[in-house]
Scaffold this motif. Structure first.
Motif, PDB file in Angstrom:
ATOM      1  N   CYS A  19     -35.663 -15.520  19.353  1.00 23.68           N
ATOM      2  CA  CYS A  19     -34.568 -16.215  20.056  1.00 23.68           C
ATOM      3  C   CYS A  19     -35.074 -17.486  20.756  1.00 23.68           C
ATOM      4  N   LEU A  20     -36.389 -17.669  20.755  1.00 27.77           N
ATOM      5  CA  LEU A  20     -36.948 -18.823  21.466  1.00 27.77           C
ATOM      6  C   LEU A  20     -37.510 -19.851  20.493  1.00 27.77           C
ATOM      7  N   ASP A  60     -40.914 -22.720  23.624  1.00 28.51           N
ATOM      8  CA  ASP A  60     -40.671 -21.628  24.573  1.00 28.51           C
ATOM      9  C   ASP A  60     -41.536 -20.406  24.260  1.00 28.51           C
ATOM     10  N   ARG A  69     -44.667 -21.181  25.857  1.00 27.10           N
ATOM     11  CA  ARG A  69     -44.581 -21.225  27.332  1.00 27.10           C
ATOM     12  C   ARG A  69     -44.351 -19.862  27.968  1.00 27.10           C
ATOM     13  N   ILE A  70     -43.816 -18.909  27.208  1.00 28.95           N
ATOM     14  CA  ILE A  70     -43.335 -17.687  27.869  1.00 28.95           C
ATOM     15  C   ILE A  70     -44.406 -16.913  28.668  1.00 28.95           C
ATOM     16  N   PHE A  79     -44.472 -17.921  32.239  1.00 30.14           N
ATOM     17  CA  PHE A  79     -43.343 -17.578  33.103  1.00 30.14           C
ATOM     18  C   PHE A  79     -43.197 -16.077  33.359  1.00 30.14           C
ATOM     19  N   LEU A  80     -44.061 -15.273  32.737  1.00 30.03           N
ATOM     20  CA  LEU A  80     -43.943 -13.823  32.962  1.00 30.03           C
ATOM     21  C   LEU A  80     -44.385 -13.435  34.374  1.00 30.03           C
ATOM     22  N   LEU A  96     -38.552 -21.039  32.126  1.00 28.72           N
ATOM     23  CA  LEU A  96     -38.093 -19.956  31.242  1.00 28.72           C
ATOM     24  C   LEU A  96     -38.105 -18.641  32.020  1.00 28.72           C
ATOM     25  N   MET A 111     -36.750 -14.762  33.103  1.00 26.20           N
ATOM     26  CA  MET A 111     -36.371 -13.590  32.314  1.00 26.20           C
ATOM     27  C   MET A 111     -34.851 -13.526  32.141  1.00 26.20           C
ATOM     28  N   LYS A 136     -32.973 -16.153  31.691  1.00 27.23           N
ATOM     29  CA  LYS A 136     -32.680 -17.062  30.586  1.00 27.23           C
ATOM     30  C   LYS A 136     -33.062 -16.396  29.254  1.00 27.23           C
ATOM     31  N   PHE A 137     -34.174 -15.668  29.298  1.00 29.97           N
ATOM     32  CA  PHE A 137     -34.625 -14.983  28.087  1.00 29.97           C
ATOM     33  C   PHE A 137     -33.569 -13.967  27.625  1.00 29.97           C
TER      34      PHE A 137
END
Lengths: 231, 402
Positions: free
Chosen positions: A98-99, A103, A106-107, A110-111, B5, B7, B9-10
């Motif tokens: 989905c990214l 992204d 990058r994910i 952001f975790l 980004l 969660m 938005k994810f």
């Protein structure tokens, strides 16, 4: 010592009999080390890598990463360690569909709560891997080699101290394999310890140590001792 | 610079990636919240209506000409106008029947196509000297008696800015507008016998919109009777029937019992339908989330590899289900508000049961309750899958996903 593995076992039961995927493995790595583990399919290479990454729980032994005993960490601590200290490149295609490519890279940033933004670094990594033009594409539009490079960029986004790569050159041509192995060598030179498992002979010889895995047991090898017929 | 980004938005991106599945799940919650909210408002409205009917039917018995029992019930319940008459002398004949505590006569007129009303109106004339059925409400509303020449109107009658209503070419002042009862009385107009005579005369002169040619000096439409304490209603009915011929007696208790029975059945249907919908939606959502979580094992394993905690993985699935149920809940309630409030008259006429919508605070309570159930259903349905996902051993699930 960045990585210290002592007496590591992972036992399964097959047809009611004990079966060791990994048996009494000992391994030490310092910053900047670049080790390659070779071995037949089913020899336990990937299992060892997953044990080190904390994705599997060993049945015996000890794993210390950056001074922390992986087995004594709770889920939060282990996840944070995996996110900030370890970069992992799985053997399987593991993009989040989905990214976009950007992204996906990058994910990991952001975790966990961090200041700033990872976009610039993500774009630099994609540039270095020659796929910056795919930043806004979705994974299903990418080839196998391109996906592999995205997962390398993703593993590097948080500047890990230890990079684990499971068959990173699978499905890649010789030229791309060389490019990626040189990249790993550069990463190791910059201080990140690189541990990769492979059965690709073209991928051997870029690092400063080669190990061989047979029936779950790990032994150090000199490069001339590896033959295609063995792996 | 690209956006952060989160969660949230994810989760949103995941829902966006599968638009058909997302819309189908939202629609399931829309249907649930629509059924729950509408069902609860309908149920409360019908109970309110029944309570009002019980409070407003002052008479125990209503004497009508033979064959007009149904018409009388329609006047009381649905406001369907009707005219029927018998001679005024009937009143004198039955007034001495044993067991009668009070009695009063009423005279009915109907109109067509007046400015005040979309539908024909029932005009009920009462005798202020003997009435015990209508005047208690009037006293409650205006604090005194109604003057001759003025009208009292039901809650559904439009009276305009001048607080008057025009019948047969003449403006009649409106002394009061009664509170809603949920019965046919809301669409009725009440006048004293003297005012009825005036209305009758004007109608005759105009020769329009007037369905009867009876004479209010010599005719009446019904006789309302209050039974004396200690007398059995059956006995009093028997006593009355002996005094006159060509009459039929309506028991208001029977009307109420009929409404109670209909309401009870309908209410039970509403509750069972709502409960069945709740269970069905829960089952559908649980199944879909379970299948979805299974399909996405590899994705969750990847997130775990990248450093997501077990709690974060469960949070992603729960958040997605929450987005679905919040969206579905709000849309469902909005649709049911748009359906149930503007169309209350249509619903009332369709159900043919007394119907009074709940007060605004009660509507807010029902709305909040429906929203809570709708919002909760998504996370409840996805809880098991979320727990399963967060327990799975990452390496194994990643290999399984191949």
């Amino acid at each position: 010592m960045l990585l210290e593995v002592k007496g590591l076992d992972r036992k399964y039961r097959q047809s009611n009999k004990p079966f060791y995927a990994v048996r009494d493995v000992n391994l030490q790595m310092n910053e900047g080390d670049h080790f390659t583990i070779v071995g037949r399919s089913g020899s336990g290479k990937s299992t060892l890598l997953n044990l080190i990454a904390g994705l599997l729980t060993p049945t015996a032994g000890e794993i210390r990463i950056d001074g922390k005993n992986m087995l004594s960490l709770n889920d939060n601590e282990a996840s944070l360690l995996r996110n900030s200290t370890i970069g992992y490149i799985p053997q399987e295609q593991s993009m989040l569909s989905c990214l976009t490519v950007l992204d996906n890279v990058r994910i990991p940033y952001f975790l966990w709560r961090r200041e700033g933004d990872a976009t610039e670094r993500a774009l630099q990594l994609l540039e270095g891997l020659g796929i910056a033009h795919l930043a806004n594409a979705y994974p299903h539009h990418l080839s196998g080699g391109e996906l592999r490079r995205v997962s390398i960029a993703r593993a590097l986004i948080n500047n890990p101290k230890l990079l684990l790569a499971d068959e990173p050159t699978n499905d890649l041509d010789i030229k791309t394999t060389d490019h990626i192995m040189r990249l790993f060598a550069e990463i190791a030179k910059s201080g990140t310890a690189v541990l990769l498992v492979t059965h690709d002979l073209d991928a051997i010889g870029y690092g400063n140590g080669v190990y061989r895995m047979d029936d779950g047991k790990l032994s150090q090898q000199s490069i001339p001792g590896i033959y295609a017929s063995d792996i | 610079m690209a956006q952060a980004l989160s969660m949230s938005k994810f989760s949103y991106m995941n829902l966006k990636r599968k638009p058909f599945r997302t819309v189908a799940l939202v629609l399931a919650v829309v249907a649930l919240s629509f059924v729950l909210f509408s069902g609860m408002v309908l149920s409360v409205s019908l109970k309110n209506g029944l309570n009002n009917v019980k409070a407003r039917f002052g008479a125990d018995l209503i004497v009508v000409p033979t064959g007009y029992e149904g018409a009388q019930e329609s006047i009381l319940l649905t406001g369907e106008p009707s005219c029927f008459y018998f001679k005024k002398s009937v009143l004198d004949r039955i007034k001495d029947a044993e067991g009668i505590s009070k009695l009063t006569a009423q005279f009915y007129l109907t109109t067509l196509g007046e400015e005040c009303c979309d539908l024909p109106v029932q005009i009920i004339g009462f005798d202020p000297a003997t009435d015990f059925s209508i005047q208690p409400w009037i006293r409650e509303t205006i604090g005194g008696k109604i003057e001759d020449g003025a009208l009292i109107v039901g809650s559904d009658i439009h009276i305009g800015d001048h607080y008057s209503v025009k019948f047969y070419g003449k403006e009649y002042p409106v002394a009061a507008k009664l509170d809603e009862t949920g019965t046919g009385l809301d669409q009725s107009v009440f006048a004293t016998t003297e005012t009825i005579k005036d209305l009758f005369t004007r109608a005759k002169e105009k020769g329009m919109n007037f369905l009867s040619d009876a004479n209010p000096d010599a005719s009446i439409s019904s006789i309302l009777i209050k039974v004396e304490d200690g007398y059995a209603i059956e006995q009093v009915i028997s006593n009355i029937l002996k005094t006159a011929e060509g009459i039929q007696i309506v028991r208001t208790q029977n009307i109420i019992a009929g409404i109670t029975k209909s309401l009870g059945s309908f209410d039970m249907f509403l509750h069972m339908f709502s409960a069945a919908f709740l269970v069905l939606t829960l089952v559908i959502l649980t199944l879909v989330f379970s299948v979805t979580a299974n399909e996405r094992k590899k994705e969750f394993a990847t997130l775990r590899i990248l450093g997501a905690t077990r709690k974060k993985l469960a949070g992603i699935l729960l958040r997605e289900s929450l987005y679905i149920s919040v969206t579905g809940g709000i849309i469902g309630i909005a649709l049911s508000v748009l359906f149930i409030f503007p169309f209350n008259v249509f619903i009332e006429n369709t159900l043919k049961l007394p119907y009074i919508q709940p007060s605004v605070p009660l509507i807010v309570v029902i709305l909040a309750g429906t929203l809570i159930i709708s919002i909760a259903i998504g996370p409840i349905a996805s809880a098991k899958s979320a727990a399963k996902i967060s327990r799975a051993e990452t390496y194994i699930t990643l290999r399984e996903g191949e």
